[in-house]
Design a protein around this motif. Structure first.
Motif, mmCIF file in Angstrom:
data_model
loop_
_atom_site.group_PDB
_atom_site.id
_atom_site.type_symbol
_atom_site.label_atom_id
_atom_site.label_comp_id
_atom_site.label_asym_id
_atom_site.label_seq_id
_atom_site.Cartn_x
_atom_site.Cartn_y
_atom_site.Cartn_z
ATOM 1 N N VAL A 167 -12.120 61.713 -13.920
ATOM 2 C CA VAL A 167 -11.402 61.168 -15.073
ATOM 3 C C VAL A 167 -11.393 62.153 -16.239
ATOM 4 O O VAL A 167 -10.441 62.185 -17.044
ATOM 5 N N LYS A 168 -12.379 63.025 -16.329
ATOM 6 C CA LYS A 168 -12.409 64.015 -17.406
ATOM 7 C C LYS A 168 -11.297 65.049 -17.238
ATOM 8 O O LYS A 168 -10.762 65.562 -18.230
ATOM 9 N N ASP A 169 -10.937 65.361 -15.996
ATOM 10 C CA ASP A 169 -9.803 66.267 -15.757
ATOM 11 C C ASP A 169 -8.509 65.654 -16.282
ATOM 12 O O ASP A 169 -7.681 66.335 -16.889
ATOM 13 N N LEU A 170 -8.328 64.365 -16.030
ATOM 14 C CA LEU A 170 -7.126 63.670 -16.497
ATOM 15 C C LEU A 170 -7.067 63.665 -18.026
ATOM 16 O O LEU A 170 -6.020 63.946 -18.622
ATOM 17 N N ILE A 171 -8.189 63.379 -18.647
ATOM 18 C CA ILE A 171 -8.250 63.369 -20.109
ATOM 19 C C ILE A 171 -7.989 64.760 -20.668
ATOM 20 O O ILE A 171 -7.293 64.931 -21.675
ATOM 21 N N GLY A 172 -8.523 65.762 -19.988
ATOM 22 C CA GLY A 172 -8.323 67.141 -20.425
ATOM 23 C C GLY A 172 -6.853 67.516 -20.462
ATOM 24 O O GLY A 172 -6.381 68.149 -21.411
ATOM 25 N N LYS A 173 -6.097 67.137 -19.432
ATOM 26 C CA LYS A 173 -4.668 67.439 -19.417
ATOM 27 C C LYS A 173 -3.941 66.676 -20.516
ATOM 28 O O LYS A 173 -3.053 67.222 -21.186
ATOM 29 N N ALA A 174 -4.313 65.402 -20.699
ATOM 30 C CA ALA A 174 -3.658 64.599 -21.731
ATOM 31 C C ALA A 174 -3.883 65.185 -23.120
ATOM 32 O O ALA A 174 -2.982 65.156 -23.973
ATOM 33 N N LYS A 175 -5.058 65.745 -23.362
ATOM 34 C CA LYS A 175 -5.346 66.361 -24.663
ATOM 35 C C LYS A 175 -4.649 67.702 -24.817
ATOM 36 O O LYS A 175 -4.180 68.047 -25.907
ATOM 37 N N ALA A 176 -4.561 68.447 -23.713
ATOM 38 C CA ALA A 176 -3.941 69.774 -23.762
ATOM 39 C C ALA A 176 -2.422 69.696 -23.834
ATOM 40 O O ALA A 176 -1.777 70.579 -24.403
ATOM 41 N N PRO A 222 -0.048 66.859 -25.011
ATOM 42 C CA PRO A 222 0.290 65.537 -25.557
ATOM 43 C C PRO A 222 1.686 65.083 -25.130
ATOM 44 O O PRO A 222 2.636 65.868 -25.162
ATOM 45 N N GLY A 223 1.769 63.824 -24.696
ATOM 46 C CA GLY A 223 3.050 63.264 -24.305
ATOM 47 C C GLY A 223 3.521 63.655 -22.916
ATOM 48 O O GLY A 223 4.595 63.216 -22.487
ATOM 49 N N LYS A 224 2.744 64.430 -22.190
ATOM 50 C CA LYS A 224 3.153 64.890 -20.862
ATOM 51 C C LYS A 224 2.542 64.064 -19.734
ATOM 52 O O LYS A 224 3.061 64.031 -18.627
ATOM 53 N N VAL A 225 1.428 63.397 -20.000
ATOM 54 C CA VAL A 225 0.790 62.547 -18.984
ATOM 55 C C VAL A 225 1.364 61.136 -19.115
ATOM 56 O O VAL A 225 1.460 60.595 -20.220
ATOM 57 N N VAL A 255 4.325 59.260 -11.029
ATOM 58 C CA VAL A 255 3.578 58.858 -12.216
ATOM 59 C C VAL A 255 2.157 59.389 -12.070
ATOM 60 O O VAL A 255 1.607 59.425 -10.953
ATOM 61 N N ASP A 256 1.558 59.798 -13.178
ATOM 62 C CA ASP A 256 0.230 60.418 -13.106
ATOM 63 C C ASP A 256 -0.876 59.454 -12.696
ATOM 64 O O ASP A 256 -1.709 59.790 -11.844
ATOM 65 N N PHE A 257 -0.907 58.271 -13.310
ATOM 66 C CA PHE A 257 -2.006 57.357 -12.980
ATOM 67 C C PHE A 257 -1.643 55.940 -13.371
ATOM 68 O O PHE A 257 -0.636 55.686 -14.042
ATOM 69 N N MET A 258 -2.481 55.001 -12.972
ATOM 70 C CA MET A 258 -2.412 53.633 -13.465
ATOM 71 C C MET A 258 -3.747 52.946 -13.237
ATOM 72 O O MET A 258 -4.550 53.388 -12.404
ATOM 73 N N PHE A 259 -3.998 51.910 -14.003
ATOM 74 C CA PHE A 259 -5.090 50.998 -13.700
ATOM 75 C C PHE A 259 -4.506 49.916 -12.813
ATOM 76 O O PHE A 259 -3.529 49.264 -13.179
ATOM 77 N N SER A 260 -5.097 49.712 -11.655
ATOM 78 C CA SER A 260 -4.578 48.754 -10.688
ATOM 79 C C SER A 260 -5.682 47.800 -10.267
ATOM 80 O O SER A 260 -6.876 48.125 -10.356
#
Length: 324
Positions: free
Chosen positions: A140-149, A151-154, A200-205
């Protein structure tokens, strides 16, 4: 004076007779079939578990408990039907987390806030944060890292703006102050399919819908929304232990009755529900799909609902979330 005293005595006698008659009527309850309204479509997780519970509760009460699906408008159609039903113990509601979300999304509700009385919290089931099986995010930290790097792309999917899955993602986004894009779908199935395909990158399911796909290698689970790990996915860490202490989101199920249902009938129903959820076969049916059976008192359920209401009110407000 004698006439007045006689009239008072007569009124007291009549009232006592009426009370005794009512007590006898309640003692005979149930004398016919009880209906458990599920405000969602047949075949879903809530419907499936409701049917398991209904069968066992019926055996406890010595009558039949039938499930009546009244789907639509994020559960408000079925909830409204029960809210306006006669409070005699013969109509119950089996609702889920949208019950706590809807009042903050709909401009007005079709029933009064106090028209339904909590009977028992039935179960709690977490959501899992899923990505494509070969996605570049190893945790999950990898996903957060991309979202921070970027913005608006994830982006993230959900089965609609008012769903638990959307709100779980929004709470996740708000807590981490991330700039991500929501992609709403008409239901959870197509959303999961597009996550699986990488659109789509992810979802909570829901764990019921996604854990089989995770275990078969078609999806990867990065985190789970419960405070503790799930026995179905013991290697999947919680959001709380990895990135957001205290993060907790459940798909809950619970039973309600119309307000004004007699206290003795409420007690009988609550006892039947609680005892049913202790049955080994019932418990297994719930835990097999990742749901934790509860069986609370009405007061405990009411307290839980207050916390849920406050949480989702804040998430909807801060996210300026509107219905699709």
């Amino acid at each position: 004076m004698r006439s007045t005293s006689f009239s008072r005595a007569r009124r007291t006698f009549v009232a006592a007779c009426a009370l005794a008659a009512a007590s006898l009527a309640h003692a005979a309850w149930p004398e016919r079939t009880v209906t458990l309204v599920v405000p969602y479509a047949p075949g879903g997780a809530a419907d499936a578990l409701a049917r398991v519970l209904a069968a066992k509760v019926g055996s406890k009460l010595g009558t039949s408990v039938i499930v009546d699906n009244r789907a639509g408008a994020s559960g408000t159609i079925g909830a409204s039907y029960v809210a306006k039903a006669k409070p005699d113990g013969y109509t119950m509601l089996y609702d889920a987390t949208p019950y706590s979300i809807n009042p903050h999304l709909f401009p007005s509700m079709p029933y009064a806030p106090d028209a339904l009385q909590p009977l028992s919290l039935v179960s709690l089931a977490p959501n899992i944060l899923i990505v494509k099986a070969d996605a570049p995010y190893k945790d999950v930290k990898d996903l957060i890292g991309k979202a921070k790097a970027q913005p608006g792309k994830v982006n993230y999917a959900s089965g609609g703006s008012g769903t638990v899955q959307r709100l779980a993602s929004e709470l996740f986004r708000q807590k981490l102050d991330l700039d991500m894009v929501h992609i709403p779908y008409k239901s959870g199935g197509p959303a999961i399919t597009d996550v699986m395909g990488g659109q789509v990158d992810f979802m909570f399911s829901t764990i019921a819908a996604s854990s089989p796909l995770v275990n078969s290698g078609k999806l990867r689970a990065l985190a789970i929304s419960s405070p503790k790990r799930s026995p179905l996915l013991p290697d999947v860490p919680t959001v709380a232990e990895t990135v957001i202490p205290g993060y907790e989101v459940y798909e809950w199920n619970g039973v309600f009755v119309p307000a004004g249902t007699p206290a003795d009938i409420v007690a009988k129903l609550q006892k039947a529900v609680a005892e049913s959820l202790q049955d080994p076969d019932v418990r297994k049916r719930f835990t097999d799909v990742g749901a934790q059976p509860i069986g609370s008192t009405p007061a405990q359920f009411a307290d839980y609902l207050k916390k849920e209401d406050a949480k989702w009110a804040e998430v909807v407000r801060k996210g300026n979330i509107k219905l699709d």
